[in-house]
Design a protein around this motif. Structure first.
Motif, PDB file in Angstrom:
ATOM      1  N   ASP A  38     -40.075   6.006 -11.143  1.00  0.00           N
ATOM      2  CA  ASP A  38     -39.225   6.127 -12.323  1.00  0.00           C
ATOM      3  C   ASP A  38     -40.021   5.535 -13.501  1.00  0.00           C
ATOM      4  OD1 ASP A  38     -35.945   5.947 -13.221  1.00  0.00           O
ATOM      5  OD2 ASP A  38     -37.363   4.678 -14.310  1.00  0.00           O
ATOM      6  N   PRO A  39     -40.130   6.254 -14.612  1.00  0.00           N
ATOM      7  CA  PRO A  39     -40.950   5.760 -15.728  1.00  0.00           C
ATOM      8  C   PRO A  39     -40.590   4.350 -16.196  1.00  0.00           C
ATOM      9  CG  PRO A  39     -40.319   8.040 -16.090  1.00  0.00           C
ATOM     10  CD  PRO A  39     -39.578   7.576 -14.872  1.00  0.00           C
ATOM     11  N   CYS A  67     -35.280 -10.074  -7.119  1.00  0.00           N
ATOM     12  CA  CYS A  67     -34.038  -9.573  -7.717  1.00  0.00           C
ATOM     13  C   CYS A  67     -32.831 -10.417  -7.303  1.00  0.00           C
ATOM     14  CB  CYS A  67     -33.816  -8.115  -7.335  1.00  0.00           C
ATOM     15  SG  CYS A  67     -35.048  -6.994  -8.031  1.00  0.00           S
ATOM     16  N   GLU A  68     -32.814 -10.852  -6.077  1.00  0.00           N
ATOM     17  CA  GLU A  68     -31.669 -11.614  -5.580  1.00  0.00           C
ATOM     18  C   GLU A  68     -31.484 -12.918  -6.352  1.00  0.00           C
ATOM     19  OE1 GLU A  68     -31.788 -12.389  -1.365  1.00  0.00           O
ATOM     20  OE2 GLU A  68     -29.638 -12.006  -1.262  1.00  0.00           O
ATOM     21  N   THR A  69     -32.549 -13.458  -6.920  1.00  0.00           N
ATOM     22  CA  THR A  69     -32.442 -14.708  -7.672  1.00  0.00           C
ATOM     23  C   THR A  69     -32.443 -14.456  -9.181  1.00  0.00           C
ATOM     24  OG1 THR A  69     -34.839 -15.070  -7.642  1.00  0.00           O
ATOM     25  CG2 THR A  69     -33.572 -16.007  -5.827  1.00  0.00           C
ATOM     26  N   CYS A  70     -32.300 -13.188  -9.556  1.00  0.00           N
ATOM     27  CA  CYS A  70     -32.291 -12.799 -10.972  1.00  0.00           C
ATOM     28  C   CYS A  70     -30.846 -12.727 -11.475  1.00  0.00           C
ATOM     29  CB  CYS A  70     -32.975 -11.440 -11.125  1.00  0.00           C
ATOM     30  SG  CYS A  70     -32.944 -10.782 -12.806  1.00  0.00           S
ATOM     31  N   SER A  71     -30.621 -13.192 -12.671  1.00  0.00           N
ATOM     32  CA  SER A  71     -29.264 -13.204 -13.224  1.00  0.00           C
ATOM     33  C   SER A  71     -28.736 -11.792 -13.521  1.00  0.00           C
ATOM     34  CB  SER A  71     -29.223 -14.039 -14.503  1.00  0.00           C
ATOM     35  OG  SER A  71     -30.071 -13.484 -15.475  1.00  0.00           O
ATOM     36  N   LEU A  72     -29.607 -10.811 -13.533  1.00  0.00           N
ATOM     37  CA  LEU A  72     -29.184  -9.437 -13.822  1.00  0.00           C
ATOM     38  C   LEU A  72     -28.837  -8.650 -12.561  1.00  0.00           C
ATOM     39  CD1 LEU A  72     -31.869  -8.688 -16.539  1.00  0.00           C
ATOM     40  CD2 LEU A  72     -29.525  -9.455 -16.861  1.00  0.00           C
ATOM     41  N   TYR A  73     -29.017  -9.280 -11.415  1.00  0.00           N
ATOM     42  CA  TYR A  73     -28.768  -8.611 -10.134  1.00  0.00           C
ATOM     43  C   TYR A  73     -27.297  -8.696  -9.751  1.00  0.00           C
ATOM     44  CZ  TYR A  73     -29.350  -7.423  -5.174  1.00  0.00           C
ATOM     45  OH  TYR A  73     -29.267  -6.839  -3.936  1.00  0.00           O
ATOM     46  N   GLN A  74     -26.760  -7.568  -9.289  1.00  0.00           N
ATOM     47  CA  GLN A  74     -25.376  -7.504  -8.816  1.00  0.00           C
ATOM     48  C   GLN A  74     -25.413  -7.186  -7.323  1.00  0.00           C
ATOM     49  OE1 GLN A  74     -24.683  -4.292 -11.403  1.00  0.00           O
ATOM     50  NE2 GLN A  74     -25.248  -5.578 -13.129  1.00  0.00           N
ATOM     51  N   PRO A  75     -25.183  -8.180  -6.481  1.00  0.00           N
ATOM     52  CA  PRO A  75     -25.318  -7.995  -5.037  1.00  0.00           C
ATOM     53  C   PRO A  75     -24.537  -6.796  -4.507  1.00  0.00           C
ATOM     54  CG  PRO A  75     -24.890 -10.283  -5.552  1.00  0.00           C
ATOM     55  CD  PRO A  75     -24.691  -9.513  -6.828  1.00  0.00           C
ATOM     56  N   SER A  84     -28.483  -4.542 -14.254  1.00  0.00           N
ATOM     57  CA  SER A  84     -28.050  -4.046 -15.562  1.00  0.00           C
ATOM     58  C   SER A  84     -29.192  -3.401 -16.350  1.00  0.00           C
ATOM     59  CB  SER A  84     -27.401  -5.174 -16.367  1.00  0.00           C
ATOM     60  OG  SER A  84     -28.209  -6.304 -16.377  1.00  0.00           O
ATOM     61  N   ILE A  85     -30.419  -3.626 -15.963  1.00  0.00           N
ATOM     62  CA  ILE A  85     -31.551  -2.967 -16.635  1.00  0.00           C
ATOM     63  C   ILE A  85     -31.657  -1.515 -16.183  1.00  0.00           C
ATOM     64  CG2 ILE A  85     -34.080  -2.937 -16.882  1.00  0.00           C
ATOM     65  CD1 ILE A  85     -32.678  -5.220 -18.385  1.00  0.00           C
ATOM     66  N   PHE A  86     -31.396  -1.285 -14.905  1.00  0.00           N
ATOM     67  CA  PHE A  86     -31.493   0.062 -14.331  1.00  0.00           C
ATOM     68  C   PHE A  86     -30.083   0.534 -13.968  1.00  0.00           C
ATOM     69  CE2 PHE A  86     -35.497  -2.174 -13.293  1.00  0.00           C
ATOM     70  CZ  PHE A  86     -36.401  -1.337 -13.942  1.00  0.00           C
ATOM     71  N   ALA A  87     -29.278   0.802 -14.970  1.00  0.00           N
ATOM     72  CA  ALA A  87     -27.877   1.177 -14.772  1.00  0.00           C
ATOM     73  C   ALA A  87     -27.732   2.390 -13.861  1.00  0.00           C
ATOM     74  CB  ALA A  87     -27.234   1.463 -16.124  1.00  0.00           C
TER      75      ALA A  87
END
Ligand code: SF4
Length: 104
Positions: A38-39, A67-75, A84-87
């Protein structure tokens, strides 16, 4: 002439509706796995295994980040979740990208 509404017909309709809602929820929760080609993924150095980060290209990476320790990750389930970056896509819990932001 309308068919009479039987108990069996009511139960069957309810079961079908319940199954449709369940399938819809699973589809929304799972989404599509983010493709490595994905670009946007390429631009942000996304990998499914943080141990494979190209640290020459992405020096922000630090051991232990994923990713698991990233605040943008939704388990999600099975080691994948939303980001949320890759909706609308699923990223690997063990993955990483250059937008990594540690959980507070
Ligand atoms: Fe993973 Fe965070 Fe990058 Fe999303 S922003 S891919 S959760 S490291």
């Amino acid at each position: 002439m309308n068919k009479p509404i039987t108990r069996r017909r009511v139960l069957l309709t309810g079961a079908i509706a319940t199954a449709a809602v369940a399938v819809s929820r699973v589809a929304n929760a799972e989404g599509v796995k983010l493709a490595l080609d994905d670009p946007q993924a390429v631009a942000l150095g996304y990998v499914e295994d943080a141990a494979k980060v190209d640290t020459a290209k992405f020096p922000r990476y630090q051991a232990g980040q994923n990713c698991e320790t990233c605040s943008l990750y939704q388990p999600g389930e099975g080691g994948w979740g939303g980001c949320s970056i890759f909706a609308g896509k699923q990223v690997a819990a063990a993955g990483w990208c250059n937008v990594f932001a540690p959980k507070a």
